[in-house]
Design a protein around this motif. Sequence first.
Motif, PDB file in Angstrom:
ATOM      1  N   ASP A  14      -5.956  -1.203  -4.770  1.00  0.00           N
ATOM      2  CA  ASP A  14      -5.437  -1.787  -3.535  1.00  0.00           C
ATOM      3  C   ASP A  14      -6.408  -2.852  -3.028  1.00  0.00           C
ATOM      4  OD1 ASP A  14      -4.010  -2.356  -1.301  1.00  0.00           O
ATOM      5  OD2 ASP A  14      -3.887  -0.292  -0.564  1.00  0.00           O
ATOM      6  N   THR A  56       0.838  -1.203   0.000  1.00  0.00           N
ATOM      7  CA  THR A  56       0.000   0.000   0.000  1.00  0.00           C
ATOM      8  C   THR A  56       0.871   1.251   0.000  1.00  0.00           C
ATOM      9  OG1 THR A  56      -1.840  -1.120   1.099  1.00  0.00           O
ATOM     10  CG2 THR A  56      -1.762   1.265   1.326  1.00  0.00           C
ATOM     11  N   GLN A  80      -7.781   0.505  -0.328  1.00  0.00           N
ATOM     12  CA  GLN A  80      -8.019  -0.740   0.398  1.00  0.00           C
ATOM     13  C   GLN A  80      -9.292  -0.590   1.243  1.00  0.00           C
ATOM     14  OE1 GLN A  80      -4.505  -1.985   2.523  1.00  0.00           O
ATOM     15  NE2 GLN A  80      -5.276  -4.059   2.794  1.00  0.00           N
TER      16      GLN A  80
HETATM   17 MG   LIG Z   1      -2.141  -2.699   2.245  1.00  0.00          MG
END
Ligand SMILES: [Mg+2]
Length: 360
Positions: A165, A48, A87
Amino acid sequence: MTAAPANDIEFRSVTKCYGSVTAVSDINLAVPKGAFVALLGPSGCGKTTCLRMIGGFEQPSEGTVLIDGREMNGVAPYRRPVNMVFQHYALFPHFDVEQNVAYGLKQARPKLAASEISARAREALEMVRLSGFEKRRIHEMSGGQQQRVALARAIVNKPSVLLLDEPLAALDKKLRTAMQIELQTLQRELGITFVLVTHDQEEALSMSDMVCVMNTGRIVQMAKPQEIYDRPADLFVADFVGKTNRISVTVEPDGATLRLSNGMALAARSCLKPGAATVALRPEAIDLVRQSTGDGSSLAGIVTHRIFLGSTAEYQISVDGLGDFLVTADRRSMQESDLVEPGERVALTFDPGKVHVFPA
Ligand SMILES: [Mg+2]
Ligand SMILES: Nc1ncnc2c1ncn2[C@@H]1O[C@H](COP(=O)(O)OP(=O)(O)OP(=O)(O)O)[C@@H](O)[C@H]1O
């Protein structure tokens, strides 16, 4: 006139620290234009962080990030030709689905006509299989549906780079497979660069042109999916990408013989440094035959578990003197009578060319 850069995204010796935590360390990466690249690695390895530095949500502590040949350090996210699916997809809870997707289009200058905004939002929703949900509120959507709204929102204004993500993490297996195919099709149709973050090795291997395996803030291997699987750079990659059996061996002084702890010898494919090493062997590279004892050229063991997986069967075998092995058998090439049962004694054979040797 200078030629257009061949790489869409480039990292030059990029390091990112959060206080005393080094999240990524000395990353060099080149993503060609129009490529589909997966960043694959265990939780906390820095995936990330890399994505956020491309998107402009984090700045490198050292090194340079380039997009389309331009240095991006200090450039704000909205000034970069990228879109990101986070994410934790941050949708607007007070908007309905269509309004969420249309949000980016409404900011476009020159202004777009309301009819075009609506048409494009609906087209993006169709791509993620959410037609009919336009007027739903976000809190009335399931986790997987919300994830697809986030995806539609990111593709609606056709960015030149899309950062994803873990975009499919909340979906069930069937929908996830369908969305994987949709995403690949979408990427080919739009011709844009995709960078996908995932900790799911199957997803990385099946979707991308290039896989970048990360471990503890570093890139350990960047290669085509098949090469990652067939020629892992180290034991970490061999273990993380697919299943593997590890066998401790000693490379004899001739540098050509691998000696297993049960006395069995394997011929090495190339000259190796004498001493301790580990051999990695894929479960599907092993053949099982019913046999009461080994004859020195194969390993002998007893079946301890059989796991039925539909198209394949997985066996756990306790190999004499070597411990547990995992063996996968493809059921297509199998008669019912070929299925061995827990408790049976078997011999394990394999092509020595299929083993990977890593020095200790
Ligand atoms: Mg991550
Ligand atoms: N804002 C922050 N402050 C301090 N440490 C951070 C911060 N963000 C990330 N880290 C640390 O940096 C490392 C890399 O984090 P990152 O979020 O990039 O991992 P990841 O590979 O995406 O993991 P996951 O698969 O769990 O999402 C981790 O050790 C994490 O704890």
